[in-house]
Write a protein that holds these residues in place. Sequence first.
Motif, PDB file in Angstrom:
ATOM      1  N   LYS A 130       0.836  -1.200   0.000  1.00 65.52           N
ATOM      2  CA  LYS A 130       0.000   0.000   0.000  1.00 65.52           C
ATOM      3  C   LYS A 130       0.873   1.253   0.000  1.00 65.52           C
ATOM      4  O   LYS A 130       0.576   2.230  -0.691  1.00 65.52           O
ATOM      5  CB  LYS A 130      -0.920   0.000   1.224  1.00 65.52           C
ATOM      6  N   ASP A 133       2.158   1.999  -3.343  1.00 66.40           N
ATOM      7  CA  ASP A 133       1.072   2.181  -4.310  1.00 66.40           C
ATOM      8  C   ASP A 133       1.036   1.079  -5.369  1.00 66.40           C
ATOM      9  O   ASP A 133       0.943   1.337  -6.564  1.00 66.40           O
ATOM     10  CB  ASP A 133       1.185   3.557  -4.985  1.00 66.40           C
ATOM     11  N   ASP A 135      -1.070  -2.608  -6.241  1.00 66.92           N
ATOM     12  CA  ASP A 135      -2.250  -3.398  -5.919  1.00 66.92           C
ATOM     13  C   ASP A 135      -1.848  -4.759  -5.352  1.00 66.92           C
ATOM     14  O   ASP A 135      -0.815  -5.326  -5.720  1.00 66.92           O
ATOM     15  CB  ASP A 135      -3.096  -3.585  -7.185  1.00 66.92           C
ATOM     16  N   SER A 137      -2.942  -7.533  -5.982  1.00 68.23           N
ATOM     17  CA  SER A 137      -2.922  -8.580  -6.999  1.00 68.23           C
ATOM     18  C   SER A 137      -1.509  -8.853  -7.503  1.00 68.23           C
ATOM     19  O   SER A 137      -1.233  -9.924  -8.061  1.00 68.23           O
ATOM     20  CB  SER A 137      -3.826  -8.205  -8.174  1.00 68.23           C
ATOM     21  N   TYR A 138      -0.605  -7.910  -7.297  1.00 77.24           N
ATOM     22  CA  TYR A 138       0.765  -8.094  -7.750  1.00 77.24           C
ATOM     23  C   TYR A 138       1.525  -9.102  -6.894  1.00 77.24           C
ATOM     24  O   TYR A 138       2.559  -9.625  -7.323  1.00 77.24           O
ATOM     25  CB  TYR A 138       1.515  -6.756  -7.717  1.00 77.24           C
TER      26      TYR A 138
END
Length: 286
Positions: A130, A133, A135, A137-138
């Motif tokens: 976070k 920055d 996601d 999903s990575y």
Amino acid sequence: MSILFEKVSHTYSPDTPFSYAALTDVDLEITEGKMTAIIGATGSGKTTLVQHLNALLLPTSGKLTILERVIEAGVQPKKLKSLRKDVGLVFQFPEYQLFEETILKDIIFGPKNFGVSEEDAIQKAREVMKLVDLDMSYLDKSPLDLSGGQKRRVAIAGILAMEPKVLVLDEPTAGLDPQGSQQMMGLFRKLNKELNKTVLIVTHDMEHVLNYCDEVVVVKDGKIFCKQDVKTFFKQESLCEELNILPPAIVQLRNACLKCGMNLPDDCFTVDELAKAISKQVKHHE
């Protein structure tokens, strides 16, 4: 006092025909709790300097003190594992730090190596994703599937997951677009101001130096040319010219106004400050 270099020299391939003195008699104190820029021409010794901070390189002569640990030439350093947890180094090329099958495994590798449970390491991985920055999903992707900018964010996340006291970044915004660069520099500033981390940034971007850093260290020909607070440094047009450094745009504009005969204060470092100073000059001549 968190970091102190005392007569530190470093020679690559000593006692060979390829011997090269990258650093010579470096005396330098890095102010604790500050955000410090390390600048200088390519090949000046900047990267060699910062790689001494977590003992990736050891001094050929001299000694340095880092967070109360002493590393001295000719003496086998101790407590390297804890030092490398406290001093996080992000390489110029993120590929040097990404080696696992997935991004998640890459990020949790450091914390697990320092005794953090896998569950807590995964939670920390989510937190730092976070911060940089990216996601969630990575996390299951391979580092090989990422763009250059994304790889850089993951490399930074892997260092942040170890919660270092000192963060050392070698060209951290290379490969990022302007918006990404601004976000990343804002993150480093936040880590410095809100979490009181000492941050060192090797950079060629003078806009970043002016807008985010407190102090600047100039390395020239393997030696420390000067160390100053950022605003004092950029007030000296002749010094920037001597070092072949192009000042930030706002400083260039102020210098151009001075050459046109305007009498401006020397502490205009934002658009608003310069606009107000120019407005006063215009009203004075009406």
